[in-house]
Design an enzyme around this catalytic site. Structure first.
Site, PDB file in Angstrom:
ATOM      1  N   GLY A   1     -15.118 -17.573  -3.260  1.00 26.23           N
ATOM      2  CA  GLY A   1     -15.155 -16.104  -3.320  1.00 26.23           C
ATOM      3  C   GLY A   1     -14.201 -15.598  -4.369  1.00 26.23           C
ATOM      4  O   GLY A   1     -13.746 -16.349  -5.230  1.00 26.23           O
ATOM      5  N   ASN A   2     -13.920 -14.332  -4.340  1.00 25.17           N
ATOM      6  CA  ASN A   2     -12.937 -13.766  -5.276  1.00 25.17           C
ATOM      7  C   ASN A   2     -12.238 -12.585  -4.616  1.00 25.17           C
ATOM      8  O   ASN A   2     -12.563 -12.223  -3.486  1.00 25.17           O
ATOM      9  CB  ASN A   2     -13.609 -13.369  -6.594  1.00 25.17           C
ATOM     10  CG  ASN A   2     -14.725 -12.371  -6.365  1.00 25.17           C
ATOM     11  OD1 ASN A   2     -14.485 -11.252  -5.929  1.00 25.17           O
ATOM     12  ND2 ASN A   2     -15.960 -12.795  -6.644  1.00 25.17           N
ATOM     13  N   ASN A   3     -11.278 -11.992  -5.340  1.00 24.60           N
ATOM     14  CA  ASN A   3     -10.432 -10.954  -4.730  1.00 24.60           C
ATOM     15  C   ASN A   3     -10.995  -9.544  -4.805  1.00 24.60           C
ATOM     16  O   ASN A   3     -10.281  -8.590  -4.524  1.00 24.60           O
ATOM     17  CB  ASN A   3      -9.058 -10.940  -5.425  1.00 24.60           C
ATOM     18  CG  ASN A   3      -8.253 -12.149  -5.047  1.00 24.60           C
ATOM     19  OD1 ASN A   3      -8.396 -12.665  -3.941  1.00 24.60           O
ATOM     20  ND2 ASN A   3      -7.424 -12.630  -5.963  1.00 24.60           N
ATOM     21  N   SER A   4     -12.252  -9.387  -5.162  1.00 31.51           N
ATOM     22  CA  SER A   4     -12.798  -8.027  -5.263  1.00 31.51           C
ATOM     23  C   SER A   4     -12.700  -7.329  -3.903  1.00 31.51           C
ATOM     24  O   SER A   4     -13.041  -7.912  -2.868  1.00 31.51           O
ATOM     25  CB  SER A   4     -14.258  -8.101  -5.714  1.00 31.51           C
ATOM     26  OG  SER A   4     -14.862  -6.844  -5.526  1.00 31.51           O
TER      27      SER A   4
ATOM     28  N   ALA B   1     -18.559  -8.105  -7.774  1.00 32.68           N
ATOM     29  CA  ALA B   1     -18.035  -9.288  -8.464  1.00 32.68           C
ATOM     30  C   ALA B   1     -18.781 -10.485  -7.872  1.00 32.68           C
ATOM     31  O   ALA B   1     -18.327 -11.120  -6.917  1.00 32.68           O
ATOM     32  CB  ALA B   1     -16.541  -9.410  -8.230  1.00 32.68           C
TER      33      ALA B   1
END
Ligand code: CTP
Length: 395
Positions: free
Chosen positions: A204-207, A272
């Site tokens: 995943g990512n930090n969006s 994102a």
């Protein structure tokens, strides 16, 4: 628009259901607060049914024992409109009296208040009432003057409450709401996507989804219907014209974009999206061992690219470019390669811009060759700039 309609005890209260319906039609969320005497003129049931919210009357609801928190009312609303405002309520407001929920809410409000008076012509001309108007006007209230016409007393003159259409116009003027997107449907992707590795792990990512939600709020304020397809986020937004479609993976996001694209006018792709996903999700939790672990990743579908490839002449695609180097060049390449109409560059090199922040600094490029550079702003203000550009571009 989040509007509290405060109703005091006057015959003009019969017009309030029309005002509520008009506000709702124009995308507003509405809550009503009545003074106790207003109940003699209009049923709370009518107001709660039309506004789709409970009606505040007393400081606490005697049946449920729940406290009607006037401070929360004040914090929730963008505007308090008191209609009809009787001579009694106006007098209490001018002196700071606070003997009912409506007055307590008025005193707690940091947002604007609009007063829509209604009373008999001699009352309306009385020096005391006029003095109270002057006081409230110098306190910063907006006042929509009464109109001339036939009055409940049978007399003819100034004192009739302004019609709901006029009240709506005034509210839109005060809140600087221009329903420029009325009748349009805006599809927005937001937040991250999570691509499962095994039942407990993901890529995943930090969006945070904050930019997408700010865009949704702005679109709603401009009168649009919004379909917000968002990955895992803690952001919340409620509105009658908003449909939130929660998804986890890029494939689910694409599936929902495909389902809603043909009925949308504009697509804003702020999600994102994870560029890669594991080639296969392990059914059981991966156990650790001493050997290096290798994951095989495969490319995810490009969602904005799909929408651009499948857009009609009337549809627009707007994407973001999150860059750390060669920012403008990369953003322009994405604009071209993904056949987008508009691309919004945000650079991770800018202080205060990027994931999880409340602020953003953007540059807009469009396919007609325009470039606009903006200062660091709150994401809510960035959303205003983005929609201003989209509206200008579509002209
Ligand atoms: N995007 C998308 N689907 C993807 C990847 C990106 O719809 N699978 C969209 C994003 O929502 C954004 C735009 O494409 O509007 C650009 O995303 P960005 O992450 O900046 O670029 P990528 O295309 O992923 O390229 P790179 O990561 O190599 O910069």
């Amino acid at each position: 628009m989040r509007i509290i309609v405060g109703i005091s005890g006057g015959i003009a209260a019969y017009k309030i259901p029309f005002l509520i319906r008009l506000l709702k039609k124009n995308g507003a969320d509405v809550k009503c607060i009545m003074t106790p005497s207003a109940k003699d003129f209009i049923s709370p049931l009518v107001l709660s049914t039309l506004s789709n919210n409970p009606v505040g009357i007393d400081f606490w609801n005697k049946e449920t024992g729940v406290w009607n928190n006037h401070v929360q009312y004040g914090e929730w609303a963008d505007l308090l409109v008191i209609a009809p405002a009787t001579a009694n309520t106006i007098s209490k407001m001018a002196t700071g009296a606070c003997d009912n929920l409506l007055l307590a809410t008025y005193l707690s409000m940091r947002q604007k208040t609009l007063l829509v008076p209604a009373m008999d012509l001699d009352m309306y001309q009385h020096p005391t009432v006029k003095r109270n108007f002057e006081q409230l006007s110098s306190d910063g209230l907006h006042i929509l003057p009464a109109e001339s016409g036939e009055l409940a007393s049978g007399l003819f003159g100034e004192g009739r409450m302004a019609e709901p259409e006029m009240i709506l116009k005034k509210i839109q003027e005060i809140l600087d709401v221009k329903p420029l997107l009325l009748g349009k449907t805006i599809l927005i992707t937001a937040g991250p996507t999570h691509e499962a590795i095994d039942p407990v792990r993901f890529i995943g990512n930090n969006s945070s989804g904050k930019m997408g939600f700010a865009l949704a709020k702005r679109a709603l304020n401009l009168g649009a219907k919004v379909k917000l397809i968002c990955g895992p986020t803690t952001c919340v937004l409620e509105h009658d014209s908003l449909e939130i479609i929660p998804v986890i993976t890029a494939d689910e996001m694409l599936f929902n974009v495909q389902a809603h694209w043909s009925t949308s006018d504009i697509g804003i792709f702020s999600a994102a999206v994870a560029d890669y996903k594991p080639a296969k999700m392990e059914v059981e939790k991966i156990k650790k061992s001493d050997a290096p672990l290798q994951l095989t990743l495969v490319k995810n579908p490009d969602i904005v690219q799909w929408a651009s490839n499948n857009k009609s002449a009337k549809q627009l695609t707007v994407g973001f470019a999150l860059e750390t180097n060669n920012e403008s060049e990369n953003a322009l390449t994405k604009l071209l390669n993904k056949k987008m109409d508009i691309v919004i560059l945000n650079s991770l090199n800018e202080k205060g811009a990027g994931f999880e922040k409340d602020t953003n600094k953007i540059t807009i490029f469009d396919s007609k060759g325009a470039t606009k550079i903006f200062n660091l702003k709150q994401k809510s203000e960035v959303a205003i700039d983005i929609f201003d550009h989209i509206i200008e571009y579509s002209k």
